[in-house]
Motif scaffolding. Structure first.
Motif, PDB file in Angstrom:
ATOM      1  N   VAL A   4       0.862  -1.181   0.000  1.00 55.25           N
ATOM      2  CA  VAL A   4       0.000   0.000   0.000  1.00 55.25           C
ATOM      3  C   VAL A   4       0.898   1.231   0.000  1.00 55.25           C
ATOM      4  CG1 VAL A   4      -1.802   1.286   1.197  1.00 55.25           C
ATOM      5  CG2 VAL A   4      -1.795  -1.215   1.274  1.00 55.25           C
ATOM      6  N   GLY A   5       0.773   2.045  -1.034  1.00 60.78           N
ATOM      7  CA  GLY A   5       1.642   3.209  -1.138  1.00 60.78           C
ATOM      8  C   GLY A   5       0.914   4.424  -1.638  1.00 60.78           C
ATOM      9  N   ASN A   6       1.466   5.598  -1.324  1.00 62.38           N
ATOM     10  CA  ASN A   6       0.879   6.851  -1.795  1.00 62.38           C
ATOM     11  C   ASN A   6       1.912   7.971  -1.679  1.00 62.38           C
ATOM     12  OD1 ASN A   6       0.091   6.336   1.206  1.00 62.38           O
ATOM     13  ND2 ASN A   6       0.022   8.555   0.989  1.00 62.38           N
ATOM     14  N   PRO A   7       1.844   8.952  -2.587  1.00 62.70           N
ATOM     15  CA  PRO A   7       2.720  10.115  -2.460  1.00 62.70           C
ATOM     16  C   PRO A   7       2.235  10.994  -1.320  1.00 62.70           C
ATOM     17  CG  PRO A   7       1.267  10.360  -4.348  1.00 62.70           C
ATOM     18  CD  PRO A   7       1.036   8.980  -3.809  1.00 62.70           C
ATOM     19  N   ARG A   8       3.144  11.686  -0.657  1.00 66.25           N
ATOM     20  CA  ARG A   8       2.755  12.506   0.474  1.00 66.25           C
ATOM     21  C   ARG A   8       3.839  13.527   0.792  1.00 66.25           C
ATOM     22  NH1 ARG A   8       2.274  10.066   6.125  1.00 66.25           N
ATOM     23  NH2 ARG A   8       2.708  12.256   6.583  1.00 66.25           N
ATOM     24  N   GLY A   9       3.449  14.518   1.555  1.00 69.99           N
ATOM     25  CA  GLY A   9       4.393  15.477   2.120  1.00 69.99           C
ATOM     26  C   GLY A   9       4.468  15.242   3.620  1.00 69.99           C
ATOM     27  N   GLY A  10       4.758  16.281   4.367  1.00 69.24           N
ATOM     28  CA  GLY A  10       4.788  16.138   5.826  1.00 69.24           C
ATOM     29  C   GLY A  10       5.864  15.187   6.291  1.00 69.24           C
ATOM     30  N   GLY A  11       7.107  15.428   5.888  1.00 71.62           N
ATOM     31  CA  GLY A  11       8.199  14.527   6.236  1.00 71.62           C
ATOM     32  C   GLY A  11       8.429  14.393   7.729  1.00 71.62           C
ATOM     33  N   ARG A  12       8.296  15.503   8.477  1.00 67.86           N
ATOM     34  CA  ARG A  12       8.537  15.446   9.929  1.00 67.86           C
ATOM     35  C   ARG A  12       7.517  14.532  10.606  1.00 67.86           C
ATOM     36  NH1 ARG A  12       9.258  20.693  13.726  1.00 67.86           N
ATOM     37  NH2 ARG A  12      11.439  20.268  13.254  1.00 67.86           N
ATOM     38  N   ASP A  13       6.226  14.702  10.278  1.00 67.26           N
ATOM     39  CA  ASP A  13       5.185  13.852  10.880  1.00 67.26           C
ATOM     40  C   ASP A  13       5.397  12.386  10.505  1.00 67.26           C
ATOM     41  OD1 ASP A  13       4.019  16.073  11.970  1.00 67.26           O
ATOM     42  OD2 ASP A  13       2.559  16.331  10.344  1.00 67.26           O
ATOM     43  N   LEU A  14       5.797  12.135   9.255  1.00 67.78           N
ATOM     44  CA  LEU A  14       6.015  10.754   8.821  1.00 67.78           C
ATOM     45  C   LEU A  14       7.182  10.133   9.577  1.00 67.78           C
ATOM     46  CD1 LEU A  14       5.377   8.408   6.945  1.00 67.78           C
ATOM     47  CD2 LEU A  14       6.845   9.457   5.210  1.00 67.78           C
ATOM     48  N   ALA A  15       8.254  10.891   9.767  1.00 64.33           N
ATOM     49  CA  ALA A  15       9.406  10.367  10.508  1.00 64.33           C
ATOM     50  C   ALA A  15       9.014  10.032  11.941  1.00 64.33           C
ATOM     51  CB  ALA A  15      10.537  11.388  10.477  1.00 64.33           C
ATOM     52  N   GLN A  16       8.237  10.912  12.570  1.00 64.03           N
ATOM     53  CA  GLN A  16       7.813  10.641  13.944  1.00 64.03           C
ATOM     54  C   GLN A  16       6.928   9.394  14.008  1.00 64.03           C
ATOM     55  OE1 GLN A  16       5.935  14.253  15.254  1.00 64.03           O
ATOM     56  NE2 GLN A  16       7.878  15.355  15.569  1.00 64.03           N
ATOM     57  N   HIS A  17       6.043   9.266  13.028  1.00 67.56           N
ATOM     58  CA  HIS A  17       5.149   8.100  13.011  1.00 67.56           C
ATOM     59  C   HIS A  17       5.942   6.799  12.845  1.00 67.56           C
ATOM     60  CE1 HIS A  17       1.806   5.473  12.049  1.00 67.56           C
ATOM     61  NE2 HIS A  17       2.403   5.150  10.917  1.00 67.56           N
ATOM     62  N   LEU A  18       6.907   6.805  11.942  1.00 64.22           N
ATOM     63  CA  LEU A  18       7.673   5.577  11.686  1.00 64.22           C
ATOM     64  C   LEU A  18       8.575   5.210  12.853  1.00 64.22           C
ATOM     65  CD1 LEU A  18       8.656   6.022   7.920  1.00 64.22           C
ATOM     66  CD2 LEU A  18       6.836   4.607   8.879  1.00 64.22           C
ATOM     67  N   MET A  19       8.981   6.185  13.630  1.00 64.53           N
ATOM     68  CA  MET A  19       9.920   5.913  14.725  1.00 64.53           C
ATOM     69  C   MET A  19       9.209   5.672  16.060  1.00 64.53           C
ATOM     70  SD  MET A  19      12.761   5.709  13.278  1.00 64.53           S
ATOM     71  CE  MET A  19      13.777   5.517  14.753  1.00 64.53           C
ATOM     72  N   LYS A  20       7.868   5.668  16.076  1.00 61.48           N
ATOM     73  CA  LYS A  20       7.158   5.369  17.317  1.00 61.48           C
ATOM     74  C   LYS A  20       7.470   3.961  17.781  1.00 61.48           C
ATOM     75  CE  LYS A  20       3.127   8.433  17.115  1.00 61.48           C
ATOM     76  NZ  LYS A  20       1.639   8.495  16.992  1.00 61.48           N
ATOM     77  N   THR A  21       7.683   3.807  19.061  1.00 60.44           N
ATOM     78  CA  THR A  21       8.062   2.488  19.594  1.00 60.44           C
ATOM     79  C   THR A  21       6.981   1.904  20.501  1.00 60.44           C
ATOM     80  OG1 THR A  21       9.220   3.571  21.434  1.00 60.44           O
ATOM     81  CG2 THR A  21      10.519   3.014  19.463  1.00 60.44           C
ATOM     82  N   ASP A  22       5.749   2.423  20.413  1.00 62.60           N
ATOM     83  CA  ASP A  22       4.671   1.897  21.255  1.00 62.60           C
ATOM     84  C   ASP A  22       4.370   0.458  20.868  1.00 62.60           C
ATOM     85  OD1 ASP A  22       4.606   4.418  22.252  1.00 62.60           O
ATOM     86  OD2 ASP A  22       2.815   5.036  21.127  1.00 62.60           O
TER      87      ASP A  22
END
Length: 445
Positions: A4-22
């Motif tokens: 599942v893929g899509n183009p997007r902006g918001g690099g900072r939010d994406l980095a934070q989401h990917l690095m969540k360790t919950d």
């Protein structure tokens, strides 16, 4: 695996989401083509470059989710990412690959991955276009399921509902015009195999694609298409016969090729009869519509002619009054006669009357030609539809003959096998004949 893929902006939010360790273990497995050595820095770097373009969705984010119980090595993830990258046209673009591992309530560890590419071509300073990305990712996902032998989700398989018994008349005509390529046939068998886990499921999946499960004459597992062609399942799927045997079971429980051909031929003959009735109904509708169209056209053209004639009559009357008004009466008229003005006026009126008659005649001819042209177009369109309907009827008649011949060709073999079976039963049930000998009675068949 599901992609599942899509183009997007918001690099900072994406980095934070990917690095969540919950409840997850996060591993940044790759940072390629970036100067920064962390995810947030890499995406900030891409954003800074994108400012030199008009692109707002400067990243392409893709998630890779393998089947729940599949054990997928890192190398398989990297291979899948490379395949998606090539398919999308993002080869050699900077990318980041992140693994997520999460322990479920049942104690199983679910592992998936995320990959993010930069869409900005730094040499051209423009964003790389990503047309039809969803369809391309579905193609890659299907290939991965087939390559790893995973059971494919039904929604991902490309079935196309090719069972000819479910065709509409238009679909049958299209199927008649085009011929399936070997690649399409192989894909149909691979899809059927991937989404089935039993004999019944495989038989249903094959029939959806226009193939009937059967027992081969040379003791093989085969499928028969609507043309009567026999396909070896193991060869079409690209697996061993043993795997087919394990899924289908006893070969003797399958119908023979001859019986299957007869079943197909009878089913398709019934379908051809349905199509022929549909064509006959369409022909009747076209006849009624053609009659109605001609009547409407004739009424409209008749009204146009009447309106044109009335307008011409009124115009001629007005012009005649205007010409008569030029001829003065009384002393003025006598004076016009004496100096020859009346004669010149009469000649002028005569010439104008002749010109008006030619004008009205040309207008009538133009109207007549226009109406004849409309009539010809209508007749030609109706003739074209009539010929198409007749051609379709002829094609259906020929198709019905083919299926009748298929049934006739398969029947002798079937009858021969039935006779052989009956003969075996008669020989088994035949009573033994008693004979006498010096050693006592004996029994013979």
């Amino acid at each position: 695996m599901i992609l599942v893929g899509n183009p997007r902006g918001g690099g900072r939010d994406l980095a934070q989401h990917l690095m969540k360790t919950d409840n997850e273990r996060v591993v940044v497995a790759e940072l390629r083509g970036f100067i920064a050595d962390d995810l947030d820095g890499a995406f900030r770097e891409t954003y800074a470059i994108s400012r030199g373009t008009q692109c707002r969705q400067y990243l392409f984010s893709l998630s890779l989710n393998p089947p729940r119980d599949a054990a997928v090595a890192d190398s398989a993830f990297f291979q899948a990412v490379d395949q998606a990258e090539a398919k999308l046209g993002l080869t050699d673009q900077p990318r980041a690959l992140v693994f997520h591992e999460k322990c479920g309530d049942d104690g199983r560890v679910r592992r998936h991955a995320h990959v993010v590419w930069s869409r900005i071509d730094v040499e051209e300073m423009k964003a790389i276009p990503l047309p039809h990305s969803k369809r391309k990712l579905q193609d890659v996902a299907r290939d991965l399921y087939l390559e790893h032998g995973w059971q494919m989700p039904r929604g991902l398989a490309v079935s196309g509902e090719r069972d000819p018994r479910n065709f509409t008349l238009a679909e049958w005509q299209q199927a008649r015009r085009i011929k399936e390529s070997p690649r399409e046939i192989k894909a149909a068998f691979q899809d059927s195999w991937a989404i089935s886990d039993s004999k019944a499921a495989l038989a249903h999946a094959l029939q959806e694609r226009g193939y009937w499960l059967a027992r081969g004459d040379q003791r093989g597992y085969v499928a028969v298409d609507r043309h009567g062609e026999v396909h070896n399942i193991a060869k079409r799927v690209g697996i061993r016969t043993k795997a087919v045997r394990e899924r289908i079971g006893d070969m003797e429980e399958l119908p023979s090729v001859s019986d299957t051909k007869i079943e197909i031929a009878r089913a398709m003959q019934a379908k051809m009869q349905d199509f022929q009735r549909e064509v006959a109904e369409r022909e009747e509708r076209e006849r009624v519509e053609a009659t109605k169209t001609r009547e409407v056209l004739e009424a409209r053209q008749r009204a146009e002619r009447q309106a044109h004639q009335e307008a011409a009559r009124l115009r001629a009357q007005a012009e005649e009054r205007e010409r008569q008004n030029r001829l003065r009466t009384g002393l003025a008229g006598l004076w016009d006669r004496l100096r020859g003005e009346r004669k010149r006026t009469l000649e002028r009126n005569r010439l104008e009357a002749e010109m008006a008659q030619r004008r009205d005649k040309d207008a009538r001819e133009r109207l007549s030609e226009s109406q004849l042209s409309q009539h010809r177009v209508t007749v030609m369109e109706q003739s074209r539809k009539h010929e198409e309907t007749k051609a379709t009827a002829r094609d259906l008649t020929e198709d019905a003959k083919v299926f009748r011949q298929m049934e006739a060709d398969a029947a002798p073999d079937r009858n021969a096998r039935l006779e052989a079976f009956k003969e075996r039963r008669r020989s088994e049930d035949r009573p033994r004949r008693r004979s006498r000998s010096r050693d006592g009675p004996s029994y013979e068949r």
